[in-house]
Design a protein around this motif. Sequence first.
Motif, PDB file in Angstrom:
ATOM      1  N   LYS A  76       0.829  -1.207   0.000  1.00 53.82           N
ATOM      2  CA  LYS A  76       0.000   0.000   0.000  1.00 53.82           C
ATOM      3  C   LYS A  76       0.866   1.260   0.000  1.00 53.82           C
ATOM      4  N   LEU A 130       3.835   1.525  -1.128  1.00 52.91           N
ATOM      5  CA  LEU A 130       4.417   1.653  -2.457  1.00 52.91           C
ATOM      6  C   LEU A 130       3.409   2.270  -3.424  1.00 52.91           C
ATOM      7  N   GLY A 131       2.188   1.770  -3.306  1.00 56.50           N
ATOM      8  CA  GLY A 131       1.108   2.287  -4.157  1.00 56.50           C
ATOM      9  C   GLY A 131       0.909   3.774  -3.942  1.00 56.50           C
ATOM     10  N   ALA A 132       0.927   4.166  -2.670  1.00 57.52           N
ATOM     11  CA  ALA A 132       0.737   5.568  -2.350  1.00 57.52           C
ATOM     12  C   ALA A 132       1.844   6.415  -2.957  1.00 57.52           C
ATOM     13  N   ILE A 137       3.632   5.642  -5.587  1.00 52.79           N
ATOM     14  CA  ILE A 137       3.435   5.699  -7.045  1.00 52.79           C
ATOM     15  C   ILE A 137       2.391   6.746  -7.385  1.00 52.79           C
ATOM     16  N   LEU A 138       1.314   6.729  -6.611  1.00 46.38           N
ATOM     17  CA  LEU A 138       0.243   7.695  -6.862  1.00 46.38           C
ATOM     18  C   LEU A 138       0.766   9.125  -6.717  1.00 46.38           C
ATOM     19  N   TYR A 143       2.870   9.954  -9.581  1.00 46.63           N
ATOM     20  CA  TYR A 143       1.993  10.081 -10.737  1.00 46.63           C
ATOM     21  C   TYR A 143       1.283  11.427 -10.724  1.00 46.63           C
ATOM     22  N   GLN A 144       0.835  11.798  -9.527  1.00 43.35           N
ATOM     23  CA  GLN A 144       0.163  13.084  -9.403  1.00 43.35           C
ATOM     24  C   GLN A 144       1.091  14.247  -9.731  1.00 43.35           C
ATOM     25  N   ASN A 182       1.451  14.372 -13.423  1.00 47.63           N
ATOM     26  CA  ASN A 182       0.208  14.906 -13.973  1.00 47.63           C
ATOM     27  C   ASN A 182       0.108  16.410 -13.746  1.00 47.63           C
TER      28      ASN A 182
END
Lengths: 125, 558
Positions: free
Chosen positions: B89, B91-93, B95-96, B99-100, B103
């Motif tokens: 999780k 790691l996911g955060a 990445i997000l 990514y943000q 973006n």
Amino acid sequence: MQQKLLIVDDEPHIRMLIEQTLEELEDDGVDFFTAENGEEALKIIQAENPRLVFLDVMMPKMNGMEVCRRVKKELLLDNVFIVLLTAKGQELDRLKGQEVGADLYMTKPFDPEVILAKAKEVLGL
Amino acid sequence: MARISLKNILGKKNDTAAIFLSLIAALPGNTWIEDDKGQPVLGSSSETCHEIMEIKHEEELLGFVKGDVSAVPIAALLNQLLEKEAEKKKLGAEILNLYQEINMIFNFSDKLAQSIDAFAIAEVTLSQARHIIQSNAGVVLLLDEDTGGLQVAAVSGEPLLNEKNIHRIFSVMQSLLVNGQSEIITNTVLLKEAGIISATVQSVICAALKVKQNVTGAVILFTNESVSYTAGHLKILTTLALQSSAAIESALLYEKNIKAANDREEAIRCIYEVTSKFVPYEFIDALGHKIITDVKLGDQVEKVVTVLFSDMRGYTTLSEGMSPAENFKFVCSFNERMGPIIRKYNGFINQYLGDAIMAIFPGKAEDALSAAVAMQKDVREFNKLRLANNQLPIRIGVGMHTGPLIMGITGDQSRMDATTIADTVNTASRLESLTNYYKGDIIISQATFSQLPSGTFHTRPLASVQLKGKNEPVLIHECFSGFSEEEVEKKSITLYSFNQGITSYVSSSFHEAATAFQQVLQTNPADQTADFFLQKINDFLDKGAPLNWSGVEEMHTK
């Protein structure tokens, strides 16, 4: 009713990314499913009947277009909202997306806020 | 922050739940799993419970594994899986987050590309920065290149800043910044002492706007929260600032160029406006050009036009009583009245020659005559003003002739002038001087007369004159439309007698002529022209007419 959501992408970081983006939906009782190719996605859709599917187009085995076509045109699952995802620069003809019955068409990199808002809208949250 | 729960591992969708169930079944005794509130999650609870194992993640109680001794390894396994899930999780955060950022930078570049205004760019930069980095207020400062002062290009959020003291911010911050430009400042005491920020501010994050190695401004965010800004925040803010400064720089450059271009244009327009007053547009237009810069030495065009000459009668006497400055002022005030009249009737002034005006009417001859009549009427109005100021009234004589005229650019490579060369001009000028001789106020040539629509103007024939230096005599007419209504009326009534007088005079019937002019003067004693002819005829009767009298008057002066 238990809401279900499916994320389909062959790239693990994209799956993780979408999962993370939509994390707060879990608090609203939404169940998350993931699949890493078209065949697996089709199985889950048939078994779980999710309300919303984020579906990558470029995938090995069965691509997203084909999955979408089967769901919409053969299985006639109208209540499954399908969002097709393609990478920028690899955009397919939007008409082609419409032909296979996709409900929405988005390009990567996507805006996480837009994805979350869309998911909430479709799930009625 | 990534949150974790038993559901993440043992949710229905997850195969792990099935593995745990078979594990429980395979192990001796009974074991079951409950959530933090004691609700069963997996397995079936029983009365006997020897072991209670807590499931925890980062000090947070997530649930229990209860039952006999097998609860111990099951709890250990569950804890291990939860640990892995939490890592995933996290790691996911991350990445997000990344990514943000991508973006955001992507969108930011897009927005910057749409703006060419420095302040709008500052606005976009600030809103983007505050969107991503939690803050109570923010400001974008720009160094004014000319004054060296700081100006607030954008500001938003709570009023934590004292804009009056903002000019001190750089010098104060300079002492705070370790690497001089972009920094997180948690020691805000100096800024508060300098009266720049409110006492509530806990932390400040600042990224410099830079062009090459020069600092051109800064993006600064303020927070009242005790949570400090991180290196990640600084990285984002620096990225924004970097993009923003390039955009602001080109916007300022663009603005500067636009301003310079406008200034140049304005200067050109001014020059153009002034030159068009020296050389009328009509002149340039007649030469087939749009602007004076296109005019070349030797450009010329021939046109049939009506030339109007006006001159002030008795100006020499009038000017004797005035100083040169008064004189100049007087001529100016007179010309200012006449110019617009000539333009109103589609003419343009070719030259102001002191108290004289030469105008050209490229269109109809009647335009020129209408202008002359209006000029005479205006002079009467002008005289009313002069009389009221105890000044002598003035009179003008107007002569005009229609004929070919060459307009052209003459001179040499360094000094050019717009000139008219034509006999038409000389004739018009001579006719103007005849107004004095014949006591009329507008005298026109036959060439002009023949182009007038009948009945529009009051005219009477005067004579055939042999102008100095000309072979052919010119038939001339007086137009008396410019006199007062009363005078026009009287001249109209006596027109028949006047015409008879002229006819008789020309054909040497001087007695009949004298009678006719006497009749005119009986009705209109103020008719100076009739009086002039009567005197001349009486002279002829006294001393005899010139030997070769053919009705043509020879002019030897000018």
